[in-house]
Design a protein around this motif. Sequence first.
Motif, PDB file in Angstrom:
ATOM      1  N   PHE A  64       0.892  -1.177   0.000  1.00 39.25           N
ATOM      2  CA  PHE A  64       0.000   0.000   0.000  1.00 39.25           C
ATOM      3  C   PHE A  64       0.921   1.216   0.000  1.00 39.25           C
ATOM      4  CE2 PHE A  64      -2.606   3.377   1.701  1.00 39.25           C
ATOM      5  CZ  PHE A  64      -3.850   3.146   1.117  1.00 39.25           C
ATOM      6  N   ASP A  65       1.059   1.870  -1.164  1.00 39.00           N
ATOM      7  CA  ASP A  65       2.063   2.949  -1.269  1.00 39.00           C
ATOM      8  C   ASP A  65       1.403   4.322  -1.437  1.00 39.00           C
ATOM      9  OD1 ASP A  65       1.118   2.833  -3.827  1.00 39.00           O
ATOM     10  OD2 ASP A  65       3.051   2.446  -4.790  1.00 39.00           O
ATOM     11  N   GLU A  66       0.275   4.501  -0.770  1.00 41.49           N
ATOM     12  CA  GLU A  66      -0.486   5.740  -0.997  1.00 41.49           C
ATOM     13  C   GLU A  66      -0.493   6.673   0.207  1.00 41.49           C
ATOM     14  OE1 GLU A  66      -4.373   4.868  -2.750  1.00 41.49           O
ATOM     15  OE2 GLU A  66      -3.566   2.899  -3.256  1.00 41.49           O
ATOM     16  N   ILE A  67       0.414   6.442   1.159  1.00 46.67           N
ATOM     17  CA  ILE A  67       0.400   7.295   2.356  1.00 46.67           C
ATOM     18  C   ILE A  67       1.023   8.657   2.036  1.00 46.67           C
ATOM     19  CG2 ILE A  67       1.242   7.548   4.733  1.00 46.67           C
ATOM     20  CD1 ILE A  67      -1.012   5.438   4.337  1.00 46.67           C
ATOM     21  N   THR A  68       0.286   9.690   2.362  1.00 47.37           N
ATOM     22  CA  THR A  68       0.756  11.060   2.114  1.00 47.37           C
ATOM     23  C   THR A  68       1.412  11.600   3.391  1.00 47.37           C
ATOM     24  OG1 THR A  68      -1.383  11.861   2.872  1.00 47.37           O
ATOM     25  CG2 THR A  68      -1.119  11.545   0.489  1.00 47.37           C
ATOM     26  N   GLN A  69       2.060  12.750   3.267  1.00 44.25           N
ATOM     27  CA  GLN A  69       2.515  13.438   4.483  1.00 44.25           C
ATOM     28  C   GLN A  69       1.276  13.766   5.305  1.00 44.25           C
ATOM     29  OE1 GLN A  69       5.393  16.715   3.949  1.00 44.25           O
ATOM     30  NE2 GLN A  69       5.582  16.019   1.842  1.00 44.25           N
ATOM     31  N   ASN A  70       1.401  13.728   6.623  1.00 42.18           N
ATOM     32  CA  ASN A  70       0.246  13.932   7.514  1.00 42.18           C
ATOM     33  C   ASN A  70      -0.851  12.940   7.132  1.00 42.18           C
ATOM     34  OD1 ASN A  70       1.524  16.367   8.622  1.00 42.18           O
ATOM     35  ND2 ASN A  70       1.149  17.144   6.561  1.00 42.18           N
ATOM     36  N   PRO A  71      -0.610  11.657   7.382  1.00 38.76           N
ATOM     37  CA  PRO A  71      -1.450  10.587   6.823  1.00 38.76           C
ATOM     38  C   PRO A  71      -2.926  10.731   7.164  1.00 38.76           C
ATOM     39  CG  PRO A  71      -0.075   9.793   8.643  1.00 38.76           C
ATOM     40  CD  PRO A  71       0.413  11.163   8.298  1.00 38.76           C
ATOM     41  N   LEU A  72      -3.755  10.350   6.194  1.00 37.83           N
ATOM     42  CA  LEU A  72      -5.199  10.534   6.317  1.00 37.83           C
ATOM     43  C   LEU A  72      -5.862   9.324   6.957  1.00 37.83           C
ATOM     44  CD1 LEU A  72      -5.894  11.992   2.746  1.00 37.83           C
ATOM     45  CD2 LEU A  72      -5.469  13.246   4.892  1.00 37.83           C
ATOM     46  N   LEU A  73      -6.824   9.615   7.814  1.00 39.66           N
ATOM     47  CA  LEU A  73      -7.589   8.543   8.455  1.00 39.66           C
ATOM     48  C   LEU A  73      -8.276   7.667   7.393  1.00 39.66           C
ATOM     49  CD1 LEU A  73      -8.664   7.299  11.104  1.00 39.66           C
ATOM     50  CD2 LEU A  73     -10.636   8.827  10.894  1.00 39.66           C
ATOM     51  N   THR A  74      -8.812   8.313   6.360  1.00 38.03           N
ATOM     52  CA  THR A  74      -9.539   7.550   5.332  1.00 38.03           C
ATOM     53  C   THR A  74      -8.599   6.544   4.645  1.00 38.03           C
ATOM     54  OG1 THR A  74      -9.151   9.484   3.950  1.00 38.03           O
ATOM     55  CG2 THR A  74     -11.380   9.200   4.817  1.00 38.03           C
ATOM     56  N   ASP A  75      -7.350   6.937   4.384  1.00 38.58           N
ATOM     57  CA  ASP A  75      -6.399   5.999   3.760  1.00 38.58           C
ATOM     58  C   ASP A  75      -6.081   4.844   4.720  1.00 38.58           C
ATOM     59  OD1 ASP A  75      -6.270   7.405   1.417  1.00 38.58           O
ATOM     60  OD2 ASP A  75      -4.459   8.525   1.948  1.00 38.58           O
ATOM     61  N   CYS A  76      -5.957   5.160   6.005  1.00 31.02           N
ATOM     62  CA  CYS A  76      -5.641   4.099   6.985  1.00 31.02           C
ATOM     63  C   CYS A  76      -6.797   3.108   7.081  1.00 31.02           C
ATOM     64  CB  CYS A  76      -5.345   4.709   8.352  1.00 31.02           C
ATOM     65  SG  CYS A  76      -3.852   5.701   8.374  1.00 31.02           S
ATOM     66  N   MET A  77      -8.023   3.632   7.032  1.00 28.28           N
ATOM     67  CA  MET A  77      -9.185   2.730   7.103  1.00 28.28           C
ATOM     68  C   MET A  77      -9.207   1.819   5.877  1.00 28.28           C
ATOM     69  SD  MET A  77     -12.200   5.190   8.489  1.00 28.28           S
ATOM     70  CE  MET A  77     -12.804   4.985  10.157  1.00 28.28           C
ATOM     71  N   ARG A  78      -8.939   2.415   4.712  1.00 24.73           N
ATOM     72  CA  ARG A  78      -8.956   1.649   3.459  1.00 24.73           C
ATOM     73  C   ARG A  78      -7.861   0.570   3.482  1.00 24.73           C
ATOM     74  NH1 ARG A  78      -7.134   3.369  -1.581  1.00 24.73           N
ATOM     75  NH2 ARG A  78      -6.301   5.282  -0.681  1.00 24.73           N
ATOM     76  N   ALA A  79      -6.673   0.941   3.872  1.00 19.98           N
ATOM     77  CA  ALA A  79      -5.573  -0.030   3.895  1.00 19.98           C
ATOM     78  C   ALA A  79      -5.832  -1.105   4.950  1.00 19.98           C
ATOM     79  CB  ALA A  79      -4.254   0.689   4.194  1.00 19.98           C
ATOM     80  N   GLY A  80      -6.409  -0.702   6.078  1.00 21.32           N
ATOM     81  CA  GLY A  80      -6.711  -1.679   7.139  1.00 21.32           C
ATOM     82  C   GLY A  80      -7.720  -2.705   6.659  1.00 21.32           C
ATOM     83  N   ALA A  81      -8.751  -2.231   5.939  1.00 21.08           N
ATOM     84  CA  ALA A  81      -9.776  -3.152   5.436  1.00 21.08           C
ATOM     85  C   ALA A  81      -9.147  -4.129   4.432  1.00 21.08           C
ATOM     86  CB  ALA A  81     -10.903  -2.363   4.785  1.00 21.08           C
ATOM     87  N   ALA A  82      -8.260  -3.606   3.580  1.00 23.71           N
ATOM     88  CA  ALA A  82      -7.610  -4.467   2.578  1.00 23.71           C
ATOM     89  C   ALA A  82      -6.733  -5.513   3.275  1.00 23.71           C
ATOM     90  CB  ALA A  82      -6.773  -3.624   1.618  1.00 23.71           C
TER      91      ALA A  82
END
Length: 380
Positions: A64-82
Amino acid sequence: MTMNSFMPVRLFTGKGCIREHENEFTRYGNKALIVTGKHSAKECGALDDVTEVLERNGITFELFDEITQNPLLTDCMRAGAAASASGCTLVIGIGGGSPLDAAKCISVFAANPGLTREELYSLHWPNRPLPVIAVGTTAGTGSEVTKVSVITVPEGRKKSFHHEQIFPAAAFGDPSYTESLPAGFTVSTGIDALAHAVESYFSRNANEISQCYSVRSVRLLLPALRLLAVKCSSPSGISAESGRPLLSWEDREALYHGSIYGGLAINITGTCLPHTMGYLMTEQHGIPHGFACAVFLPAFLRINRDAVPEIYESFFEAVGITPEEFGSIIRTLLAGIKPQVSEEEIQREHSRWINNSSILKGWGTITPEMCDDILRSLAS
Ligand code: NAP
Ligand code: FE
């Protein structure tokens, strides 16, 4: 003063530490989610080192290589579900504080499918988070050794959570990965580490051990930061350094170790006013985390000089620098960072400083009105 402390991370540092300790990767099951930002994990060589070790040891992985600076909760939820859907047993974060903090957050969602934001922040997790391996690529946050994850929620605010279950199971710190850091991020991450050490030393929560960590951190960071300050103040500025080796291996190693000591210190005490107010500078003015916090260091030090002169003196004596030179290094490293905070913004944000537990952790009486004045003084 107590010596109360707890830090359960299996920490490995040094050039080539991933290959040297590859057995560590075999302790946490056979499927990993690797969490990185867009480019740097590949660019600095850490991703190749990790995947080589995983492949050699029969551990499959997804990236999962989509983490931005100041990581977003929505990205963490998406990666966690995957990660949960594909049966991952381990999360490996590779990067600066952003991918490492994201990996911690993802590990909670991966073990708790359907967990809501409220449950995440209330620390009500039915299942223990997946184990995390942290591979650091900046000499800054010390997230490798902390139980903290700082995530940006959809309203655009940086919001942290702290829990002993998100300490990485293991952390790898090979300072050679930091060699590809652009000059600006080398300075910003280095000054973040310095801010951790200073804020921790002057926290009401400081103890025997945290102050040892703080002092060691500052002593390791200062020589490289001095050098960087000289480069910043050269007529062409630090941007002219791009593409050249900015620091020697010894300086890179000292910066990295200094950042780990800073992390160990805030792991005991938490951070104080500069980090709390620094979040606003990142959220509203887009200033990188380290610079954003460090702009408040001069005011924080002045408050401590007046409130606790004996602690102030003991700090400068222990780190072996005068307050004047220390201030001058910080000012030089911050050259060009001059956030213009409008009166409207000051009024709008005022309530953030009321009964703020991190600000109250500092010495003296820091009122919300003082915080407003500190913001006004930034432009001068
Ligand atoms: P970062 O946000 O992780 O990364 C900053 C930039 O540097 C990104 O563009 C990144 O690229 C790049 N980069 C990272 N390593 C590199 C390398 N070796 N070579 C080239 N480029 C590299 O920066 P950070 O300052 O380390 O982390 C800041 C975050 O950590 C903030 O969200 C802050 O709130 C948090 N933080 C956490 C703690 C804690 O205890 N948990 C403490 C302090 C701060 P990519 O995007 O391609 O990776
Ligand atoms: Fe920080």
